[in-house]
Design an enzyme around this catalytic site. Structure first.
Site, PDB file in Angstrom:
ATOM      1  N   ASN A 217       0.877  -1.149   0.107  1.00  0.00           N
ATOM      2  CA  ASN A 217       0.049   0.085   0.000  1.00  0.00           C
ATOM      3  C   ASN A 217       0.939   1.249   0.012  1.00  0.00           C
ATOM      4  OD1 ASN A 217       0.495   0.682   2.658  1.00  0.00           O
ATOM      5  ND2 ASN A 217      -0.255  -1.157   3.189  1.00  0.00           N
ATOM      6  N   ASP A 285      -3.935  -6.363   4.779  1.00  0.00           N
ATOM      7  CA  ASP A 285      -4.725  -7.171   5.472  1.00  0.00           C
ATOM      8  C   ASP A 285      -4.776  -8.773   4.907  1.00  0.00           C
ATOM      9  OD1 ASP A 285      -5.876  -5.479   7.100  1.00  0.00           O
ATOM     10  OD2 ASP A 285      -7.041  -4.472   5.543  1.00  0.00           O
ATOM     11  N   ILE A 314      -2.374  -7.560  14.164  1.00  0.00           N
ATOM     12  CA  ILE A 314      -1.185  -7.527  15.066  1.00  0.00           C
ATOM     13  C   ILE A 314      -1.920  -6.592  16.337  1.00  0.00           C
ATOM     14  CG2 ILE A 314       1.520  -6.581  15.674  1.00  0.00           C
ATOM     15  CD1 ILE A 314       1.542  -6.585  12.573  1.00  0.00           C
ATOM     16  N   LYS A 346     -13.753   0.519  15.375  1.00  0.00           N
ATOM     17  CA  LYS A 346     -12.290   0.072  15.419  1.00  0.00           C
ATOM     18  C   LYS A 346     -11.803  -0.190  16.863  1.00  0.00           C
ATOM     19  CE  LYS A 346     -10.510   0.210  11.036  1.00  0.00           C
ATOM     20  NZ  LYS A 346      -9.938   0.755  10.090  1.00  0.00           N
TER      21      LYS A 346
HETATM   22  N1  CTP Z   1      -3.372  -3.363  12.083  1.00  0.00           N
HETATM   23  C1  CTP Z   1      -2.630  -4.351  12.548  1.00  0.00           C
HETATM   24  N2  CTP Z   1      -2.638  -5.705  11.795  1.00  0.00           N
HETATM   25  C2  CTP Z   1      -3.319  -5.707  10.593  1.00  0.00           C
HETATM   26  C3  CTP Z   1      -4.180  -4.659  10.444  1.00  0.00           C
HETATM   27  C4  CTP Z   1      -4.132  -3.357  10.903  1.00  0.00           C
HETATM   28  O1  CTP Z   1      -2.024  -4.159  13.558  1.00  0.00           O
HETATM   29  N3  CTP Z   1      -3.278  -6.927  10.179  1.00  0.00           N
HETATM   30  C5  CTP Z   1      -3.401  -1.988  13.021  1.00  0.00           C
HETATM   31  C6  CTP Z   1      -2.977  -0.945  12.388  1.00  0.00           C
HETATM   32  O2  CTP Z   1      -1.582  -0.732  12.610  1.00  0.00           O
HETATM   33  C7  CTP Z   1      -3.711   0.261  12.939  1.00  0.00           C
HETATM   34  C8  CTP Z   1      -5.198  -0.356  13.067  1.00  0.00           C
HETATM   35  O3  CTP Z   1      -4.785  -1.974  13.146  1.00  0.00           O
HETATM   36  O4  CTP Z   1      -3.242   0.496  14.193  1.00  0.00           O
HETATM   37  C9  CTP Z   1      -6.163  -0.469  12.010  1.00  0.00           C
HETATM   38  O5  CTP Z   1      -5.885  -0.475  10.839  1.00  0.00           O
HETATM   39  P1  CTP Z   1      -6.872  -0.151   9.660  1.00  0.00           P
HETATM   40  O6  CTP Z   1      -5.953  -0.499   8.309  1.00  0.00           O
HETATM   41  O7  CTP Z   1      -7.520   1.191   9.898  1.00  0.00           O
HETATM   42  O8  CTP Z   1      -7.803  -1.120   9.839  1.00  0.00           O
HETATM   43  P2  CTP Z   1      -8.216  -2.614   9.443  1.00  0.00           P
HETATM   44  O9  CTP Z   1      -8.092  -3.576  10.639  1.00  0.00           O
HETATM   45  O10 CTP Z   1      -7.318  -2.982   8.303  1.00  0.00           O
HETATM   46  O11 CTP Z   1      -9.749  -2.313   9.054  1.00  0.00           O
HETATM   47  P3  CTP Z   1     -10.214  -1.980   7.490  1.00  0.00           P
HETATM   48  O12 CTP Z   1      -9.225  -1.871   6.560  1.00  0.00           O
HETATM   49  O13 CTP Z   1     -11.450  -2.604   7.514  1.00  0.00           O
HETATM   50  O14 CTP Z   1     -10.712  -0.479   7.884  1.00  0.00           O
END
Ligand code: CTP
Length: 410
Positions: A217, A285, A314, A346
């Site tokens: 990304n 993700d 994580i 979240k």
């Molecule tokens: N995060 C993480 N591990 C993942 C995905 C996200 O630790 N596999 C953490 C990110 O570092 C951030 C938070 O979760 O602090 C939210 O990340 P975000 O990308 O906004 O959320 P997602 O859980 O990926 O949800 P979505 O993409 O559906 O908005």
């Protein structure tokens, strides 16, 4: 020679000016190395008349930078990154000409451009003929530089190479090295967060599809790196677990480089127990379920199908741990719409304590940009912060973390 940004928390970018005292910088580099301080050097054109890049390189153990318009240098490390991937900039000897250029904000070679582009503290050790030092123009420039926050070491008084006597000699290398060491001792491990172990994740993750392709990304890592820098400045013992990023390691920060989400989780777990953990990484993700061992070939009329598997979350994994859950866990929410509502959801879903919700819609310019508009969600509380630089967001967050620990201990 391709050189990585120095990972040592104590690193100096030494700008060697063109004066007879330039040879003394070789001893300065030796003294710094002895004190565990890593040096990377820039030589001005005039400096090359007094010391050779080769002699400097053999002491720093690193490439020596000389030319602003060298395509190889700019490809390996641009002048902006060069000026940021260090804890401190030191100009020695600072000639009358270099001081005048710095005071006037000139940027016509690598040394002056780097000095103008830096966001790090700057020290100068002037050395010049006594009359040049005493000239009103030099004294005016000196005052201007001090007003700009530049620290001045020396010059000493004594016999000069030109046969005159008076102030203008470069301070002794041991003295300059001691001042530099003192700077690092004061800035690392002191401050309101001294003794706190804090983790920051940053950057994207790369999930391999085959040996040459990956899922990724647009995250640059800027926000997470800025948070790590702000926490270290306040004395915390900070470890930055970073996905692929071209950014230099902030001063006083320990860095662990990872590629994938799985590696980021393992590195994070390996750091427990912690006082606080901040998850600013834009973790992918999904990963492909089975990475191809050979490059996937293009075949006529046939499209490859990628089957995806979900990556570990994580933030959720650390927030929900029964053992060694850090007392303060902060997540980020990257949203393109309904920022507060989605951020709140979240917070509940991940089980963390605070969420920094930010707008990453393409029109916001957040991804890869320098500014961020965020909301800090603490349970039911919402603080909306004005759109500001990522450094300012980091500073505000670090201040909230200090408030948290002060509240927790009172
Ligand atoms: N995060 C993480 N591990 C993942 C995905 C996200 O630790 N596999 C953490 C990110 O570092 C951030 C938070 O979760 O602090 C939210 O990340 P975000 O990308 O906004 O959320 P997602 O859980 O990926 O949800 P979505 O993409 O559906 O908005």
């Amino acid at each position: 020679m391709i050189s990585d940004p120095p990972n040592s928390p104590k690193s100096v970018l030494l700008i060697i000016g063109g004066g007879i005292a330039a040879y003394k910088t070789l001893e300065l580099i030796r003294q710094l190395t002895k004190r565990g301080i890593r040096t990377r050097a820039i030589l001005t054109k005039a400096a090359e008349e007094f010391v050779t890049p080769l002699s400097v390189a053999s002491l720093t153990g690193d490439k020596v930078y000389t030319d602003l318009f060298s395509l190889t240098d700019e490809a390996e490390m641009g002048h902006i990154q060069l000026s940021r991937s260090t804890g401190l900039l030191v100009v020695a000897p600072a000639t009358a000409d270099l001081m005048a250029k710095m005071a006037g904000g000139h940027a016509n070679d690598l040394a002056t451009t780097t000095l103008l582009a830096t966001d790090k503290p700057v020290m100068i050790a002037p050395a010049m003929n006594v009359r040049m030092w005493q000239h009103p123009a030099t004294q005016r420039n000196l005052k201007q530089l001090q007003a700009d926050g530049v620290t001045v070491i020396g010059p000493d008084e004594g016999d000069m190479a030109c046969g005159e006597y008076g102030p203008g000699r470069l301070a002794e290398p041991e003295v300059i090295a001691a001042r530099i060491a003192d700077f690092f001792d004061k800035s690392v491990g002191n401050g309101p967060l001294a003794g706190r172990k804090i983790l920051v994740t940053a950057g994207p993750t790369h999930e391999p599809i085959d040996p040459v392709r990956y899922i990724a990304n647009h995250s640059s890592g800027k926000q997470g790196f800025a948070i790590a820098a702000s926490l270290a400045k306040r004395g915390a013992e900070v470890t930055l677990v970073s996905g692929p990023s071209r950014l230099g390691t902030p001063a006083g920060v320990k860095r662990i480089d990872v590629m994938t989400a799985a590696e980021m989780l393992a590195a994070t777990e390996g750091l427990l127990p912690l006082d606080a953990a901040i998850f600013a990484a834009a973790v992918a993700d999904w990963r492909v379920a089975t990475e191809a061992t050979q490059k996937i070939k293009k075949r006529e009329g046939e499209l490859p199908t990628l089957s995806l598997a979900e990556n570990p979350d994580i933030l959720a994994a650390i927030s929900r741990r029964a053992e060694h859950r850090p007392p303060l866990v902060i997540g980020f929410a990257a949203e393109t719409e309904q920022i507060i509502e989605n951020g709140r959801a979240k917070l509940a879903k991940k089980g963390c304590d605070w969420i920094v919700a930010n707008d990453v819609s393409p029109s916001s310019g957040t991804f890869g940009g320098d500014e961020n508009r965020v909301f800090l969600l603490k349970g039911e509380d919402v603080e909306g912060w004005p759109k500001q630089g990522k450094d300012a967001v980091a500073e505000s967050l670090a201040d909230r973390i200090i408030d948290y620990f002060e509240g927790a201990s009172s």
